[in-house]
Design an enzyme around this catalytic site. Structure first.
Site, PDB file in Angstrom:
ATOM      1  N   LYS A   1      17.834 -29.289  12.249  1.00  0.00           N
ATOM      2  CA  LYS A   1      19.061 -28.541  10.527  1.00  0.00           C
ATOM      3  C   LYS A   1      19.100 -29.392  10.390  1.00  0.00           C
ATOM      4  CE  LYS A   1      21.888 -26.516  14.298  1.00  0.00           C
ATOM      5  NZ  LYS A   1      21.192 -26.633  15.220  1.00  0.00           N
TER       6      LYS A   1
ATOM      7  N   ARG B   1      25.412 -28.761  25.581  1.00  0.00           N
ATOM      8  CA  ARG B   1      25.577 -28.118  24.028  1.00  0.00           C
ATOM      9  C   ARG B   1      24.022 -27.474  24.363  1.00  0.00           C
ATOM     10  NH1 ARG B   1      25.782 -32.807  21.705  1.00  0.00           N
ATOM     11  NH2 ARG B   1      24.590 -32.442  19.514  1.00  0.00           N
TER      12      ARG B   1
ATOM     13  N   ARG C   1      19.502 -40.186  19.098  1.00  0.00           N
ATOM     14  CA  ARG C   1      19.903 -39.962  17.875  1.00  0.00           C
ATOM     15  C   ARG C   1      21.211 -40.625  17.566  1.00  0.00           C
ATOM     16  NH1 ARG C   1      21.073 -33.674  15.983  1.00  0.00           N
ATOM     17  NH2 ARG C   1      22.993 -34.449  17.960  1.00  0.00           N
TER      18      ARG C   1
ATOM     19  N   ARG D   1      26.704 -39.958  17.912  1.00  0.00           N
ATOM     20  CA  ARG D   1      27.972 -38.430  17.369  1.00  0.00           C
ATOM     21  C   ARG D   1      28.779 -38.690  19.447  1.00  0.00           C
ATOM     22  NH1 ARG D   1      25.554 -33.414  15.064  1.00  0.00           N
ATOM     23  NH2 ARG D   1      26.175 -32.757  17.106  1.00  0.00           N
TER      24      ARG D   1
ATOM     25  N   ARG E   1      26.705 -19.040  15.242  1.00  0.00           N
ATOM     26  CA  ARG E   1      26.650 -19.775  16.734  1.00  0.00           C
ATOM     27  C   ARG E   1      26.674 -18.489  17.364  1.00  0.00           C
ATOM     28  NH1 ARG E   1      26.688 -25.619  15.501  1.00  0.00           N
ATOM     29  NH2 ARG E   1      26.551 -26.654  16.929  1.00  0.00           N
TER      30      ARG E   1
END
Ligand code: AMP
Length: 213
Positions: free
Chosen positions: A16, A169, A130, A157, A91
């Site tokens: 995204k 998540r 990531r 993160r 969400r």
């Protein structure tokens, strides 16, 4: 291209942020990332900051009311002539309803919902490799210690740190956010894009849809 109000919808790791940055080069819009809002709240040295950080670490969603308040503050500041790209909001169904009402009050409505479709195995691969650049905020998959775009420091993160956080998540997405696919399909706004290709090809597909109107 006319002024567009867009939602970029997709599971964690679907690309995204990357796609929002690419689309912004082509259309005159501002973007609102509720993930960025959440990270800012989590960095506050207060009891609210602590609570937010704890939730984010677990991969849980923050309180709808809190996110809506922060989102509304940003919405009011956006120039009326510009479009808006929403990244990470809504969400769940209740947030989608709140967004519709908030946009209506501003004389806006959603033009399209771009759904980035990526298989779960690929999401896990991306999230576990990531890094985020501390300087420019870009997501970088694996690589060295420095951002290839700006030379900034690459960090993980907090919610990408362990496998259990990543899986949680993704689970929250399947339980709450995935329902939005059907919701926006019914409204005739959903466009599914194959997110399991190179970022450049995903961008091309999105821009094609936006240009077709
Ligand atoms: P993101 O960067 O979009 O993956 O968001 C990171 C985290 O911020 C999420 O796991 C949630 O804890 C929080 N968050 C972001 N957007 C929302 C939202 N719309 N509603 C509730 N929590 C959110």
């Amino acid at each position: 291209m006319k002024k567009l109000n867009l939602i970029i919808l997709g599971p964690p790791g679907s690309g995204k942020d990357t796609q929002v940055q690419a689309i912004l080069k082509e259309i005159d819009a501002e973007f609102i990332s509720t993930g960025d809002i959440a990270r800012k709240l989590a960095s506050l040295d207060s009891s609210l900051g602590k609570k937010v950080k704890e939730k984010m670490e677990k991969g849980e969603l923050l309180d709808d009311k809190l996110i809506l308040e922060e989102l509304s503050k940003k919405l009011e500041k956006i120039n009326k002539e510009k479009g808006i790209i929403f990244d990470g909001y809504p969400r769940n169904i209740s947030q989608a309803e709140e967004l519709r009402k908030a946009l209506f009050r501003l004389g806006r409505s959603i033009d399209k919902v771009i759904f980035l479709d990526v298989p779960e195995k690929e999401l896990i691969r991306r999230l576990s490799t990531r890094f985020i650049c501390k300087k420019c905020g870009r997501s970088i998959l694996a690589g060295g210690k420095k951002c290839p775009f700006c030379g900034g420091k690459l960090v993980k993160r907090i919610d990408d740190i362990s496998n259990s956080r990543i899986l949680n998540r993704i689970q929250v997405y399947y339980e709450k956010t995935e329902l939005l696919i059907e919701y926006y399909e019914k409204e005739g706004l959903l466009v599914a894009i194959n997110g399991n290709q190179s970022p450049e090809d995903v961008t091309k597909d999105i821009l094609k849809v936006l240009k077709e109107g």
